[in-house]
Enzyme design. Structure first.
Site, short mmCIF file in Angstrom:
data_model
loop_
_atom_site.label_atom_id
_atom_site.label_comp_id
_atom_site.label_asym_id
_atom_site.label_seq_id
_atom_site.Cartn_x
_atom_site.Cartn_y
_atom_site.Cartn_z
N LYS A 30 0.84 -1.21 0.00
CA LYS A 30 0.00 0.00 0.00
C LYS A 30 0.87 1.25 0.00
O LYS A 30 0.60 2.23 -0.70
CB LYS A 30 -0.94 -0.01 1.23
CG LYS A 30 -2.05 -1.06 1.12
CD LYS A 30 -2.82 -1.22 2.42
CE LYS A 30 -3.84 -2.35 2.31
NZ LYS A 30 -4.54 -2.64 3.57
N GLN A 38 -4.40 -1.19 9.72
CA GLN A 38 -4.28 -2.50 9.10
C GLN A 38 -4.93 -3.57 9.98
O GLN A 38 -4.61 -3.69 11.16
CB GLN A 38 -2.79 -2.83 8.85
CG GLN A 38 -2.56 -4.13 8.11
CD GLN A 38 -3.17 -4.15 6.70
OE1 GLN A 38 -3.09 -3.18 5.96
NE2 GLN A 38 -3.80 -5.26 6.34
N ASP A 98 -10.86 3.32 4.70
CA ASP A 98 -11.32 1.95 4.40
C ASP A 98 -12.84 1.89 4.32
O ASP A 98 -13.39 0.85 3.95
CB ASP A 98 -10.81 0.97 5.46
CG ASP A 98 -9.34 0.61 5.21
OD1 ASP A 98 -9.02 0.28 4.05
OD2 ASP A 98 -8.53 0.68 6.14
#
Ligand code: NAD
Length: 304
Positions: A51, A95, A118
């Site tokens: 990422k 994460q 997200d």
């Protein structure tokens, strides 16, 4: 037809890069993604590295907050609240999975909705449900992007989503519904999954079961989106769909790898740019308040 996720992802990344350059030219700001990684889980480290690499390639800045598994829930929440208040942090990537002892739901809900790149914050999921999405979970958004890029007709289509996770299945079903598809969501308790799958004009599979969709479960002429990523004992990476058999019947199908996989990171960066644009240029969300007494860029906690 093979639906080439790498190609669509590159198109999205090119658009993000252009958007980053525009934002820098207009307001002198570079989108900044705070990357929070707790613990030593090897796959998470790889995902985070990928990422960050993709972010740098399109000009999105990243800042690392890496902590050992011993970080307490209280410390994690303090970190997230501090990042919420940092003016120069536009997105927070937490994460997952978190380490044992940390509560994922509470952590996600602590991230400011406008920095939740997200799209998993209850407010953002609620907006999606209300038909007014702001930030959409990346993988689900990536599936729609592929379907749109290749011109799938969704209005009135029978869409079947296999899997009901918060991460993929549920948001994907909502996105398809918003596009006027008739949506069926299947899961582990569904009776006669094959019968549902066979009705699908658009079949999206996100179950995490290698090759669970066999050729005979695919309707002739269907669009098939295979979200699954499964590593076999042989080391081979396969989807949830038996690609060879299904591709003989499908009109269009995503391969694994090279289908939905590349889209997730591209959509994450699109979400990050969107978050920075809304915070810097306004929009329906108010910009975050600055935290008094904290210098820009100052790390909220000493690195362990
Ligand atoms: P999950 O385990 O959270 O959810 C799986 C869902 O599938 C559940 O809702 C379950 O009810 C359903 N399911 C499982 N087995 C089933 C069966 N036999 N019949 C019917 N339904 C069944 O998983 P997830 O996070 O949603 O991910 C799903 C898959 O997608 C995994 O393989 C994951 O690795 C992959 N994934 C890929 C990407 C990507 O970037 N391409 C991103 C996220 C997840």
């Amino acid at each position: 037809m093979i639906l080439d996720g790498r190609r669509v992802a590159q198109k999205v990344l090119d658009e993000v890069q252009a958007g980053v350059e525009r934002l820098r030219a207009e307001v002198g700001v570079t989108p900044m993604l705070a990357v929070v990684l707790v613990g030593d889980f090897a796959p998470s480290k790889i995902y985070v590295a990928n990422k960050k690499k993709a972010a740098e390639a399109v000009g999105v800045a990243t800042r690392d907050y890496v902590y050992p598994a011993g970080l307490t829930q209280r410390e994690l929440l303090t970190l997230l609240r501090t990042l919420n208040a940092e003016d120069d942090v536009h997105g927070i990537l937490l994460q997952l999975p978190l380490v044992e002892g940390c509560d994922e739901d509470e952590a996600i809900a602590t991230i400011a909705p406008e920095k939740d790149v997200d799209g998993l914050h209850p407010t953002n999921l609620g907006r999606l449900l209300a038909g007014a999405p702001t930030v959409v979970p990346c993988t689900a958004a990536g599936c729609l992007e592929i379907l749109d890029h290749y011109g799938a007709k969704l209005e009135g289509a029978e869409a079947v989503v296999i899997g009901r996770s918060r991460l993929v299945g549920k948001p994907l079903a909502q996105l398809l519904l918003a596009r006027h598809a008739t949506v069926t969501t299947c899961h582990t308790r569904t009776r006669d999954l094959a019968a549902h799958a066979r009705r699908a004009d658009v079949l999206c599979v996100a179950a995490g079961r290698p090759h669970m969709i066999t050729g005979d479960m695919v309707r002739e002429g269907a669009w098939v989106i295979d979200v699954g990523i499964n590593r076999l004992a042989t080391g081979q990476l396969v989807g949830d769909v038996d690609f060879d058999a299904a591709s003989k019947r499908a009109h269009a199908i995503t391969p694994v790898p090279g289908g939905v996989g590349p889209m997730t990171i591209a959509m994450l960066l699109k979400n990050t740019l969107g978050a920075a644009q809304r915070q810097m240029l306004g929009g329906e969300l108010r910009p975050p308040q600055s935290s008094p007494g904290r210098r820009r860029g100052q790390s909220p906690r000493p690195s362990p």
